[in-house]
Design a protein around this motif. Structure first.
Motif, PDB file in Angstrom:
ATOM      1  N   ARG A  59       0.699  -1.255  -0.041  1.00 38.75           N
ATOM      2  CA  ARG A  59       0.155  -0.079   0.006  1.00 38.75           C
ATOM      3  C   ARG A  59       0.893   1.310  -0.143  1.00 38.75           C
ATOM      4  O   ARG A  59       0.596   2.321  -0.634  1.00 38.75           O
ATOM      5  CB  ARG A  59      -0.936   0.025   1.285  1.00 38.75           C
ATOM      6  N   ARG A  60       1.953   1.163   0.772  1.00 37.93           N
ATOM      7  CA  ARG A  60       2.678   2.456   0.901  1.00 37.93           C
ATOM      8  C   ARG A  60       3.560   2.552  -0.678  1.00 37.93           C
ATOM      9  O   ARG A  60       3.721   3.721  -0.848  1.00 37.93           O
ATOM     10  CB  ARG A  60       3.736   2.429   2.097  1.00 37.93           C
ATOM     11  N   PRO A 176       9.091   6.776   3.612  1.00 37.37           N
ATOM     12  CA  PRO A 176       9.253   7.405   4.753  1.00 37.37           C
ATOM     13  C   PRO A 176       7.725   7.490   5.253  1.00 37.37           C
ATOM     14  O   PRO A 176       7.013   8.049   4.599  1.00 37.37           O
ATOM     15  CB  PRO A 176       9.911   8.722   4.651  1.00 37.37           C
ATOM     16  N   PRO A 177       7.610   7.100   6.294  1.00 38.69           N
ATOM     17  CA  PRO A 177       5.974   7.100   7.149  1.00 38.69           C
ATOM     18  C   PRO A 177       5.808   8.318   7.180  1.00 38.69           C
ATOM     19  O   PRO A 177       6.580   9.287   7.691  1.00 38.69           O
ATOM     20  CB  PRO A 177       6.010   6.315   8.304  1.00 38.69           C
ATOM     21  N   GLY A 289      13.168  -7.556   9.219  1.00 37.79           N
ATOM     22  CA  GLY A 289      13.375  -7.440   7.618  1.00 37.79           C
ATOM     23  C   GLY A 289      13.796  -5.892   7.448  1.00 37.79           C
ATOM     24  O   GLY A 289      14.526  -5.507   6.760  1.00 37.79           O
ATOM     25  N   TYR A 290      12.831  -5.219   8.003  1.00 40.22           N
ATOM     26  CA  TYR A 290      12.844  -3.511   8.102  1.00 40.22           C
ATOM     27  C   TYR A 290      12.744  -3.079   9.358  1.00 40.22           C
ATOM     28  O   TYR A 290      13.460  -2.560  10.001  1.00 40.22           O
ATOM     29  CB  TYR A 290      11.827  -3.272   6.912  1.00 40.22           C
ATOM     30  N   GLY A 291      11.576  -3.248   9.654  1.00 39.36           N
ATOM     31  CA  GLY A 291      11.109  -2.569  11.203  1.00 39.36           C
ATOM     32  C   GLY A 291      10.309  -1.135  10.961  1.00 39.36           C
ATOM     33  O   GLY A 291      10.523  -0.078  11.304  1.00 39.36           O
ATOM     34  N   LEU A 292       8.953  -1.550  10.376  1.00 44.43           N
ATOM     35  CA  LEU A 292       8.054  -0.253  10.211  1.00 44.43           C
ATOM     36  C   LEU A 292       7.632   0.350  11.443  1.00 44.43           C
ATOM     37  O   LEU A 292       7.764   1.773  11.299  1.00 44.43           O
ATOM     38  CB  LEU A 292       6.809  -0.880   9.560  1.00 44.43           C
ATOM     39  N   VAL A 372      11.854  12.417  12.735  1.00 45.80           N
ATOM     40  CA  VAL A 372      13.166  12.009  11.703  1.00 45.80           C
ATOM     41  C   VAL A 372      12.193  11.796  10.396  1.00 45.80           C
ATOM     42  O   VAL A 372      11.242  11.015  10.254  1.00 45.80           O
ATOM     43  CB  VAL A 372      13.709  10.685  12.301  1.00 45.80           C
ATOM     44  N   ARG A 373      12.586  12.227   9.482  1.00 45.63           N
ATOM     45  CA  ARG A 373      12.184  11.962   7.823  1.00 45.63           C
ATOM     46  C   ARG A 373      13.220  11.274   7.338  1.00 45.63           C
ATOM     47  O   ARG A 373      14.465  11.700   6.798  1.00 45.63           O
ATOM     48  CB  ARG A 373      11.975  13.313   7.232  1.00 45.63           C
ATOM     49  N   LEU A 374      13.008   9.950   7.143  1.00 42.08           N
ATOM     50  CA  LEU A 374      13.842   9.054   6.368  1.00 42.08           C
ATOM     51  C   LEU A 374      13.878   9.429   4.792  1.00 42.08           C
ATOM     52  O   LEU A 374      12.931  10.059   4.509  1.00 42.08           O
ATOM     53  CB  LEU A 374      13.303   7.601   6.572  1.00 42.08           C
TER      54      LEU A 374
END
Length: 387
Positions: A59-60, A176-177, A289-292, A372-374
């Motif tokens: 979705r993202r 980035p979320p 695997g990532y860490g949302l 934080v903006r990834l």
């Protein structure tokens, strides 16, 4: 129940899995060779209606590509792959293009079979995979014949997926979320306004051994004992299907007076609000695997205490990030999601995690780092398309 259905249900889970995925690999459409250039229709296929990490990732990506000026088509495989309720009908244009499938290795041929031969014909196929251990189960090998290229959300995953004779996996992180909390506050979640609240988020059906909520509970006990001014909130879902592994976690949590469990379904905006209500996110995972959840907490300006191993190390850096030391141990998963006795994963140092929690609780300034903006993924570059 039919005789065939009864016989199928009596087969061991591993045998059913092998029969299903083996048949899908035999029947799946064959890829175009040599690899097509990929210009044309852009399709993001995956579990768009599912609450899982793969569903969130699909979705993202879809939303971020659209925001970037691309025009991807969504193909929802949730219903056909029994990952949740059916979504809208799958409509993929014939002809050239690129299909990005958020479907892990063993099920990738099934994904192609679901899309159909006409949809797949002439298109470049990119697999977007996520995995949590430094080795792959044997049945993932089928996935390599079902894609031209592999994208991975982290360097950790890309190293696991690399294979001789196959193009090197590209690291294409999740977008980035962007925080979008609802108006809910602590009172609406039953949390006292003045308490120090630590939050742990996990899916009870994924692998409780991997997510390690027992480690979070024990860390909280070592840090704060039974102090009512220090709460640990376990937000989970899927507990009805998690079996004895969840029963153990629930019993340990019930024995601690300052541990709360929220197992009710929450909307995405309410989950954002719950994270915003916390003072710290705790993820003493054994592998990611990532860490949302960690990335989302950082986007809200919440400190993160997390195991310093696997996918989250790509982005969990700077003020507010507290990577916890670890040692590698044999991976043991009673739920069977990670049934690889020879594989290893991380065992976090709970004393170090408890010390980090005490430091954050004692220093309010330390507990409120800047959001934080990834970095955003470069989809056009990964696709090989001009900007």
């Amino acid at each position: 129940m039919s005789v065939l259905h009864r016989l199928w249900s009596l087969m061991p889970r591993s045998a059913r899995r092998e029969a299903l995925f083996g048949a899908a690999a035999l029947l799946a459409p064959r890829l175009a060779r040599p690899e097509p250039e990929g210009r044309g229709a852009l399709v993001v296929a995956g579990y768009h209606s599912a609450p899982t990490g793969l569903g969130v990732g699909a979705r993202r990506m879809l939303a971020a590509m659209r925001a970037d000026g691309l025009e991807p088509i969504a193909a929802d495989l949730t219903g056909p792959h029994r990952q949740g309720p059916p979504g809208p009908p799958i409509v993929v244009p014939d002809g050239p293009g690129t299909i990005i499938l958020h479907v892990n290795g063993p099920m990738l041929p099934w994904g192609l079979l679901t899309l159909g031969r006409r949809a797949v014909a002439g298109k470049r196929i990119i697999a977007y995979w996520a995995w949590e251990l430094p080795a792959l189960p044997q049945d993932w090998e089928r996935g390599y014949a079902a894609c031209h290229r592999i994208w991975a959300p982290s360097r950790f995953c890309a190293e696991v997926f690399a294979r001789p004779g196959h193009p090197p996996p590209a690291v294409v992180p999740h977008p980035p979320p962007v925080p979008d909390p609802s108006a809910r506050d602590r009172a609406s979640f039953g949390l006292p306004p003045g308490a120090f609240v630590a939050l742990s988020l996990f899916d009870a059906t994924s692998s409780l051994a991997r997510k390690n909520p027992l480690g979070a509970i024990e860390t909280h006990r070592r840090a704060f004992g039974d102090s009512p001014e220090h709460l640990l909130v376990l937000k989970t879902h899927g507990t009805d299907h998690a079996g004895p592994a969840w029963a153990e976690v629930a019993a340990v949590a019930a024995a601690r007076p300052n541990v709360r469990v929220i197992a009710a379904d929450l909307s995405r905006r309410d989950l954002w609000a719950l994270t915003a209500c916390a003072d710290v996110l705790v993820s003493l995972h054994r592998a990611e695997g990532y860490g949302l959840a960690m990335a989302e907490a950082m986007a809200l300006g919440r400190p993160v205490v997390a195991t310093g191993w696997s996918g989250n190390t790509d982005f969990m850096q700077g003020p507010g990030c507290h990577p916890i030391p670890w040692t590698l141990v044999p991976a043991r998963d009673p739920q069977g999601t990670y049934d690889m006795p020879a594989a290893r994963w991380a065992e976090p140092d709970l004393d170090a995690a408890a010390a980090a929690l005490r430091r954050i609780a004692a220093d309010p300034a330390r507990g409120r780092p800047a959001p934080v903006r990834l970095p955003a993924p470069d989809y056009r570059g990964a696709l090989g398309w001009p900007a």
